[in-house]
Design a protein around this motif. Sequence first.
Motif, PDB file in Angstrom:
ATOM      1  N   LEU A  72      77.360  51.951  39.733  1.00 28.99           N
ATOM      2  CA  LEU A  72      76.132  51.090  39.839  1.00 28.99           C
ATOM      3  C   LEU A  72      76.316  50.831  41.453  1.00 28.99           C
ATOM      4  O   LEU A  72      75.436  50.741  42.035  1.00 28.99           O
ATOM      5  CB  LEU A  72      76.184  49.883  39.165  1.00 28.99           C
ATOM      6  N   ILE A  73      77.714  50.450  41.997  1.00 30.17           N
ATOM      7  CA  ILE A  73      77.751  50.079  43.278  1.00 30.17           C
ATOM      8  C   ILE A  73      77.313  50.969  44.228  1.00 30.17           C
ATOM      9  O   ILE A  73      76.635  50.900  45.355  1.00 30.17           O
ATOM     10  CB  ILE A  73      79.125  49.343  43.547  1.00 30.17           C
ATOM     11  N   VAL A  74      77.687  52.163  43.820  1.00 32.49           N
ATOM     12  CA  VAL A  74      77.383  53.505  44.644  1.00 32.49           C
ATOM     13  C   VAL A  74      75.797  53.597  44.844  1.00 32.49           C
ATOM     14  O   VAL A  74      75.161  53.820  45.949  1.00 32.49           O
ATOM     15  CB  VAL A  74      78.052  54.746  44.140  1.00 32.49           C
ATOM     16  N   LEU A  75      75.236  53.472  43.627  1.00 32.37           N
ATOM     17  CA  LEU A  75      73.635  53.774  43.660  1.00 32.37           C
ATOM     18  C   LEU A  75      72.967  52.427  44.379  1.00 32.37           C
ATOM     19  O   LEU A  75      72.200  52.666  45.561  1.00 32.37           O
ATOM     20  CB  LEU A  75      73.105  53.592  42.322  1.00 32.37           C
ATOM     21  N   LEU A  76      73.869  51.284  44.289  1.00 32.52           N
ATOM     22  CA  LEU A  76      72.995  50.238  45.325  1.00 32.52           C
ATOM     23  C   LEU A  76      73.370  50.188  46.625  1.00 32.52           C
ATOM     24  O   LEU A  76      72.328  50.062  47.628  1.00 32.52           O
ATOM     25  CB  LEU A  76      73.864  48.864  45.000  1.00 32.52           C
ATOM     26  N   SER A  77      74.460  51.010  47.099  1.00 27.63           N
ATOM     27  CA  SER A  77      74.599  51.212  48.509  1.00 27.63           C
ATOM     28  C   SER A  77      73.753  52.306  49.079  1.00 27.63           C
ATOM     29  O   SER A  77      73.236  52.242  50.078  1.00 27.63           O
ATOM     30  CB  SER A  77      76.128  51.589  48.797  1.00 27.63           C
ATOM     31  N   VAL A  78      73.548  53.410  48.039  1.00 25.77           N
ATOM     32  CA  VAL A  78      72.750  54.364  48.640  1.00 25.77           C
ATOM     33  C   VAL A  78      71.322  53.766  48.907  1.00 25.77           C
ATOM     34  O   VAL A  78      70.535  54.334  49.875  1.00 25.77           O
ATOM     35  CB  VAL A  78      72.882  55.507  47.520  1.00 25.77           C
ATOM     36  N   ILE A  79      70.703  53.265  48.008  1.00 22.21           N
ATOM     37  CA  ILE A  79      69.436  52.433  48.172  1.00 22.21           C
ATOM     38  C   ILE A  79      69.248  51.704  49.327  1.00 22.21           C
ATOM     39  O   ILE A  79      68.374  51.751  50.093  1.00 22.21           O
ATOM     40  CB  ILE A  79      68.876  51.958  46.895  1.00 22.21           C
ATOM     41  N   GLY A  92      66.949  42.897  49.881  1.00 19.75           N
ATOM     42  CA  GLY A  92      67.934  42.808  49.159  1.00 19.75           C
ATOM     43  C   GLY A  92      67.429  42.829  47.894  1.00 19.75           C
ATOM     44  O   GLY A  92      67.894  43.542  46.707  1.00 19.75           O
ATOM     45  N   PHE A  93      66.102  41.966  47.399  1.00 19.83           N
ATOM     46  CA  PHE A  93      65.761  41.692  46.224  1.00 19.83           C
ATOM     47  C   PHE A  93      65.039  43.151  45.606  1.00 19.83           C
ATOM     48  O   PHE A  93      65.655  43.831  44.348  1.00 19.83           O
ATOM     49  CB  PHE A  93      64.645  40.690  46.241  1.00 19.83           C
ATOM     50  N   PRO A  94      64.220  43.689  46.398  1.00 16.78           N
ATOM     51  CA  PRO A  94      63.591  45.164  45.843  1.00 16.78           C
ATOM     52  C   PRO A  94      64.603  46.077  45.633  1.00 16.78           C
ATOM     53  O   PRO A  94      64.509  47.031  44.878  1.00 16.78           O
ATOM     54  CB  PRO A  94      62.517  45.328  46.733  1.00 16.78           C
ATOM     55  N   ALA A  95      65.560  46.309  46.600  1.00 19.15           N
ATOM     56  CA  ALA A  95      66.610  47.174  46.402  1.00 19.15           C
ATOM     57  C   ALA A  95      67.493  47.006  45.171  1.00 19.15           C
ATOM     58  O   ALA A  95      68.033  48.058  44.539  1.00 19.15           O
ATOM     59  CB  ALA A  95      67.561  47.211  47.777  1.00 19.15           C
ATOM     60  N   ALA A  96      67.725  45.775  45.008  1.00 20.06           N
ATOM     61  CA  ALA A  96      68.698  45.461  43.812  1.00 20.06           C
ATOM     62  C   ALA A  96      67.872  45.800  42.339  1.00 20.06           C
ATOM     63  O   ALA A  96      68.406  46.332  41.480  1.00 20.06           O
ATOM     64  CB  ALA A  96      69.217  44.159  43.648  1.00 20.06           C
ATOM     65  N   LEU A  98      65.551  47.914  42.182  1.00 20.29           N
ATOM     66  CA  LEU A  98      65.428  49.550  41.850  1.00 20.29           C
ATOM     67  C   LEU A  98      66.549  50.126  41.576  1.00 20.29           C
ATOM     68  O   LEU A  98      66.602  50.813  40.432  1.00 20.29           O
ATOM     69  CB  LEU A  98      64.844  49.969  43.492  1.00 20.29           C
ATOM     70  N   ALA A  99      67.785  49.731  42.094  1.00 16.86           N
ATOM     71  CA  ALA A  99      68.926  50.517  41.714  1.00 16.86           C
ATOM     72  C   ALA A  99      69.452  49.892  40.413  1.00 16.86           C
ATOM     73  O   ALA A  99      69.724  50.987  39.635  1.00 16.86           O
ATOM     74  CB  ALA A  99      70.163  49.690  42.567  1.00 16.86           C
ATOM     75  N   LEU A 100      69.356  48.681  39.908  1.00 13.29           N
ATOM     76  CA  LEU A 100      69.569  48.417  38.694  1.00 13.29           C
ATOM     77  C   LEU A 100      68.816  48.919  37.573  1.00 13.29           C
ATOM     78  O   LEU A 100      69.127  49.301  36.590  1.00 13.29           O
ATOM     79  CB  LEU A 100      69.390  46.733  38.441  1.00 13.29           C
ATOM     80  N   GLY A 101      67.292  48.726  37.923  1.00 10.25           N
ATOM     81  CA  GLY A 101      66.442  49.554  37.047  1.00 10.25           C
ATOM     82  C   GLY A 101      66.555  51.197  36.685  1.00 10.25           C
ATOM     83  O   GLY A 101      66.813  51.561  35.519  1.00 10.25           O
ATOM     84  N   LEU A 102      66.905  51.623  37.860  1.00 11.05           N
ATOM     85  CA  LEU A 102      67.136  53.198  37.609  1.00 11.05           C
ATOM     86  C   LEU A 102      68.365  53.596  36.974  1.00 11.05           C
ATOM     87  O   LEU A 102      68.582  54.490  36.253  1.00 11.05           O
ATOM     88  CB  LEU A 102      66.855  53.825  39.309  1.00 11.05           C
ATOM     89  N   TYR A 103      69.340  52.699  37.444  1.00 12.36           N
ATOM     90  CA  TYR A 103      70.835  52.806  36.641  1.00 12.36           C
ATOM     91  C   TYR A 103      70.431  52.626  35.181  1.00 12.36           C
ATOM     92  O   TYR A 103      71.017  53.461  34.422  1.00 12.36           O
ATOM     93  CB  TYR A 103      71.673  52.136  37.434  1.00 12.36           C
ATOM     94  N   SER A 104      69.815  51.452  34.684  1.00 15.96           N
ATOM     95  CA  SER A 104      69.714  51.264  33.458  1.00 15.96           C
ATOM     96  C   SER A 104      68.760  52.208  32.788  1.00 15.96           C
ATOM     97  O   SER A 104      69.054  52.403  31.277  1.00 15.96           O
ATOM     98  CB  SER A 104      69.095  49.869  33.339  1.00 15.96           C
ATOM     99  N   ALA A 105      67.803  52.876  33.233  1.00 14.31           N
ATOM    100  CA  ALA A 105      66.891  53.627  32.835  1.00 14.31           C
ATOM    101  C   ALA A 105      67.620  54.792  32.111  1.00 14.31           C
ATOM    102  O   ALA A 105      67.194  55.546  31.118  1.00 14.31           O
ATOM    103  CB  ALA A 105      65.904  54.232  33.707  1.00 14.31           C
ATOM    104  N   ALA A 106      68.721  55.357  32.671  1.00 15.32           N
ATOM    105  CA  ALA A 106      69.327  56.343  32.117  1.00 15.32           C
ATOM    106  C   ALA A 106      70.047  56.237  30.696  1.00 15.32           C
ATOM    107  O   ALA A 106      69.878  56.871  29.833  1.00 15.32           O
ATOM    108  CB  ALA A 106      70.580  56.816  33.058  1.00 15.32           C
ATOM    109  N   TYR A 107      70.485  54.694  30.388  1.00 14.82           N
ATOM    110  CA  TYR A 107      70.751  54.418  29.293  1.00 14.82           C
ATOM    111  C   TYR A 107      69.768  54.049  28.333  1.00 14.82           C
ATOM    112  O   TYR A 107      69.919  54.351  27.003  1.00 14.82           O
ATOM    113  CB  TYR A 107      71.761  53.127  29.523  1.00 14.82           C
ATOM    114  N   THR A 108      68.858  53.506  28.775  1.00 16.29           N
ATOM    115  CA  THR A 108      67.495  53.227  28.224  1.00 16.29           C
ATOM    116  C   THR A 108      67.016  54.497  27.529  1.00 16.29           C
ATOM    117  O   THR A 108      66.332  54.452  26.468  1.00 16.29           O
ATOM    118  CB  THR A 108      66.489  52.394  28.871  1.00 16.29           C
ATOM    119  N   SER A 109      66.856  55.503  28.338  1.00 17.44           N
ATOM    120  CA  SER A 109      66.481  56.778  27.809  1.00 17.44           C
ATOM    121  C   SER A 109      67.315  57.443  26.811  1.00 17.44           C
ATOM    122  O   SER A 109      66.520  57.752  25.577  1.00 17.44           O
ATOM    123  CB  SER A 109      66.668  57.831  28.887  1.00 17.44           C
TER     124      SER A 109
END
Length: 231
Positions: A72-79, A92-96, A98-109
């Motif tokens: 997750l930290i890598v995705l945060l850094s990329v965004i 910082g807020f929208p970046a966090a 977006l990163a958390l949401g997109l990362y979690s979406a893979a597991y929610t899927s």
Amino acid sequence: MTDLLTGFQTALSGDYPQLLLSGLGVTLAVSLCALVVSVVVGTGLGLVRVYRVPLLGPLGNIYVEVVRGIPLIVLLSVIYFGLPTLGLTLAGFPAAVLALGLYSAAYTSEIVRGGLGSVPAGQIEAARSLGLSRGQALRFVVLPQAWRVALPALGNEFVSLILGSSLASAVTLQELFSQGRYITNATYRQFEVYAVLAVIYFVLTFTLTRAVRALEHRLSRGQSLPERRVI
């Protein structure tokens, strides 16, 4: 022991409790917004993967495999640090979020896919025979049943989002962990401050877990019919 008590008093004195409360508010806001992104994107991914939508289904599989294979930290850094090189700069807020949401979406899927798989295939045919379109059948018949099955796992995913939000301090977001680190640097009381943070995180996640269980129990009422006695 006296020094330990003094340390806790120092960590919770002055404006420090207010800083922790403000950090907690940011943590909850980020987690809730990220959950919305996760549910929306994850549901879409689950649908296109389960029903093998041309092009979108394979792309969804690739997305899930790639995102689940990076920290997750890598995705945060990329965004946050990488996108500005492409001309897109996020605070910082929208970046966090977006990163958390997109990362979690893979597991929610995966959670949604399991929920959809638990609904008998005949449900769609039965809904279609009643005059509903395929989209209406999914919306009004299949998805409500799938969400009921997926609810406990989604609750666990929200808990993971709250804990994962502590990494948002890497993108300068003043959430709970970041505020705790500030207090640590100001007081030099590492053990006491981090112990307070641990208690706050535990109370928050424990309360959420209990709330999800209560909601699950409430939704399950009436799902099983009482056994009829034959005389």
